[in-house]
Motif scaffolding. Sequence first.
Motif, PDB file in Angstrom:
ATOM      1  N   GLU A  10       0.833  -1.199   0.000  1.00 31.05           N
ATOM      2  CA  GLU A  10       0.000   0.000   0.000  1.00 31.05           C
ATOM      3  C   GLU A  10       0.874   1.258   0.000  1.00 31.05           C
ATOM      4  N   ALA A  14       1.073   4.103  -2.874  1.00 25.00           N
ATOM      5  CA  ALA A  14       0.741   5.483  -2.530  1.00 25.00           C
ATOM      6  C   ALA A  14       1.971   6.389  -2.651  1.00 25.00           C
ATOM      7  N   TYR A  42      -2.396  -7.791  -5.748  1.00 24.66           N
ATOM      8  CA  TYR A  42      -2.821  -6.713  -4.847  1.00 24.66           C
ATOM      9  C   TYR A  42      -3.107  -5.443  -5.653  1.00 24.66           C
ATOM     10  N   GLU A  44      -3.701  -5.166  -8.829  1.00 19.24           N
ATOM     11  CA  GLU A  44      -4.830  -5.338  -9.742  1.00 19.24           C
ATOM     12  C   GLU A  44      -6.165  -5.229  -8.986  1.00 19.24           C
ATOM     13  N   LEU A  45      -6.213  -5.833  -7.804  1.00 16.17           N
ATOM     14  CA  LEU A  45      -7.430  -5.760  -6.993  1.00 16.17           C
ATOM     15  C   LEU A  45      -7.716  -4.330  -6.552  1.00 16.17           C
ATOM     16  N   SER A  46      -6.649  -3.636  -6.201  1.00 17.20           N
ATOM     17  CA  SER A  46      -6.806  -2.262  -5.767  1.00 17.20           C
ATOM     18  C   SER A  46      -7.404  -1.418  -6.908  1.00 17.20           C
ATOM     19  N   TYR A  48      -9.129  -2.599  -9.442  1.00 19.60           N
ATOM     20  CA  TYR A  48     -10.491  -3.082  -9.671  1.00 19.60           C
ATOM     21  C   TYR A  48     -11.469  -2.431  -8.692  1.00 19.60           C
ATOM     22  N   LEU A  49     -11.097  -2.427  -7.410  1.00 17.73           N
ATOM     23  CA  LEU A  49     -11.990  -1.875  -6.388  1.00 17.73           C
ATOM     24  C   LEU A  49     -12.204  -0.384  -6.613  1.00 17.73           C
ATOM     25  N   GLU A  50     -11.101   0.294  -6.872  1.00 20.23           N
ATOM     26  CA  GLU A  50     -11.200   1.736  -7.052  1.00 20.23           C
ATOM     27  C   GLU A  50     -12.179   2.059  -8.180  1.00 20.23           C
ATOM     28  N   HIS A  51     -11.979   1.370  -9.289  1.00 19.26           N
ATOM     29  CA  HIS A  51     -12.806   1.660 -10.451  1.00 19.26           C
ATOM     30  C   HIS A  51     -14.270   1.282 -10.227  1.00 19.26           C
ATOM     31  N   THR A  52     -14.467   0.066  -9.710  1.00 16.88           N
ATOM     32  CA  THR A  52     -15.828  -0.439  -9.560  1.00 16.88           C
ATOM     33  C   THR A  52     -16.628   0.402  -8.571  1.00 16.88           C
ATOM     34  N   ILE A  53     -15.996   0.732  -7.445  1.00 16.08           N
ATOM     35  CA  ILE A  53     -16.727   1.451  -6.405  1.00 16.08           C
ATOM     36  C   ILE A  53     -16.978   2.897  -6.821  1.00 16.08           C
ATOM     37  N   LYS A  54     -15.959   3.499  -7.442  1.00 16.26           N
ATOM     38  CA  LYS A  54     -16.123   4.899  -7.840  1.00 16.26           C
ATOM     39  C   LYS A  54     -17.167   5.072  -8.942  1.00 16.26           C
ATOM     40  N   GLU A  56     -19.762   3.135  -9.659  1.00 13.64           N
ATOM     41  CA  GLU A  56     -20.931   2.296  -9.445  1.00 13.64           C
ATOM     42  C   GLU A  56     -22.198   2.889 -10.086  1.00 13.64           C
ATOM     43  N   THR A  59     -22.107   2.744 -13.953  1.00 12.92           N
ATOM     44  CA  THR A  59     -22.257   1.370 -14.426  1.00 12.92           C
ATOM     45  C   THR A  59     -23.702   0.914 -14.281  1.00 12.92           C
TER      46      THR A  59
ATOM     47  N   TYR B  61     -18.142  -3.155 -21.784  1.00 15.30           N
ATOM     48  CA  TYR B  61     -18.250  -1.831 -21.164  1.00 15.30           C
ATOM     49  C   TYR B  61     -17.226  -1.679 -20.041  1.00 15.30           C
ATOM     50  N   GLN B  66     -12.348   0.514 -17.776  1.00 21.82           N
ATOM     51  CA  GLN B  66     -11.200   0.320 -16.877  1.00 21.82           C
ATOM     52  C   GLN B  66      -9.881   0.255 -17.599  1.00 21.82           C
ATOM     53  N   PHE B 129     -13.068 -11.534  -8.920  1.00 20.58           N
ATOM     54  CA  PHE B 129     -12.807 -10.469  -7.948  1.00 20.58           C
ATOM     55  C   PHE B 129     -14.097 -10.091  -7.220  1.00 20.58           C
ATOM     56  N   PHE B 148     -12.650   3.947  -1.254  1.00 21.38           N
ATOM     57  CA  PHE B 148     -12.575   4.274  -2.672  1.00 21.38           C
ATOM     58  C   PHE B 148     -13.621   5.285  -3.098  1.00 21.38           C
ATOM     59  N   SER B 172      -4.932  -1.735   3.861  1.00 23.71           N
ATOM     60  CA  SER B 172      -3.976  -2.654   3.241  1.00 23.71           C
ATOM     61  C   SER B 172      -4.246  -4.090   3.669  1.00 23.71           C
ATOM     62  N   ILE B 175      -7.299  -5.421   1.626  1.00 25.01           N
ATOM     63  CA  ILE B 175      -6.955  -5.783   0.239  1.00 25.01           C
ATOM     64  C   ILE B 175      -6.010  -6.992   0.262  1.00 25.01           C
ATOM     65  N   THR B 179      -6.473 -10.413  -1.655  1.00 25.70           N
ATOM     66  CA  THR B 179      -5.406 -10.946  -2.504  1.00 25.70           C
ATOM     67  C   THR B 179      -5.212 -12.432  -2.217  1.00 25.70           C
TER      68      THR B 179
END
Lengths: 248, 193
Positions: A10, A14, A42, A44-46, A48-54, A56, A59, B61, B66, B129, B148, B172, B175, B179
């Motif tokens: 993390e 950052a 880690y 990739e998941l970060s 994914y989460l950022e994009h999906t949640i932001k 939402e 989408t 999409y 992404q 995921f 987020f 951290s 996540i 992971t």
Amino acid sequence: MKEEDYILFEAYLAEELSVEEKTAFENRLETDAAFNASFNTYKELSGYLEHTIKNEAETNAFKSNLKSISNQHFNKTKGASEGNKKSTTFSLLKYAIAACVVLLFGIVTFNKMNQPAYSDYNEHGIMDLTVRGGNIGLLIKTTKAFNNKEYEKASGYLETLLEEDPENKEYQLYYAVTNIELDKFEISEPILQDMAKGDSAYKNRAIWYLGLSNFKQDKEEEAIKWLKQVPEGADYYRQAQELLNKLE
Amino acid sequence: MSEKKIHEDQKYIEGLLQNNSFIIQAIYDTFVPKVVNYIKQNSGDADQAQDVIQETLITIYNQASQKKLQLTCPFDAYFFLLCKRKWLNELKKKTNKEVTINEEVLSKDDDSQELAFETSLFGEKQELFNTMFQKLGNACKDLLKATFKIKSMEEVAKSLGVTYAYARKKKSLCIGKLTKMVQESPQFNQLNY
């Protein structure tokens, strides 16, 4: 991986590591395959989460638009193959609709010569909540009661639905409408005012209903204020203009 | 990938990304009937075709938004391959046996094969995921959602009533937990990175 490793991931992402720490981290990425693999997952998941949640809301808007176009497309193709069987009932239905239109037209023209009344405008359209998931039994009961103009009943059902799903704008709108019908303006107006300020799909309908609700209470000035805010192209724009013409 | 020329059909990708009803409608009118026929000829019905197509468009999409998906082949071939792959996977899941692929309808275009492969991989990963995220405990889920959405860790900490350092560390570790769950899932290894 140990907890410290994830904390390190993390901090690296950052960009909070010192130059030495960063070099050590990157060296480890090259030499330690397990560390490298975990870091990549880690990261990739970060992402994914950022994009999906932001995103939402966007989408979800895409999904619901897609769903309606898809339903339209598939019903149309299904309808085309079943079309012949239904043609007699369909043409009867067409005549019935035509007759209704003529009748409605007559009523509207007749009414134009008179003072406007609330009952000229409380046409709420056909409710259909059953396309949603959830408590199907209750949704069917609500839809039936509302469409049969049994507003007392419908209002009770909607209250239950709202207990389960208080943020649901569609329920809120219909709940407000039933309360206008029941003259419980102290319940309907705060809901509608909130919606009119927001930006949901029901915003313009809420504005129209605020106009109608004030009109029902003979508060003409307030009614005019709201009716003027119904934008061109919105549902009920025509009705709003018509009522405005009569009030002004 | 970047030296390859972007195909003019990129307009469909952009249209999906912008939630443009006109373009989505055009996709249904132009490209969907072929997929429906294929699925109907391969043990499926219209309802199943509808689902496969809808899910495929959602995957496109997501990848477009992404990963800045860039189309280097005709949309037709790409979309068809994707739907087909998805349908065959569904069949495999249902019948639990190998399904033979009817190769004659398969496009020989390398670019579309490659791109469709990338997109299905992306879609499967997203699905994995998402499944794993749902399996996380509520405390982690809430913290990650807040992190987020709000972006500023100070505000996240405040909204959850914890200290900044704790929120930071917890993020951290959550996540990290995710992971580990993803890496340990059997599907993950099949998605050979």
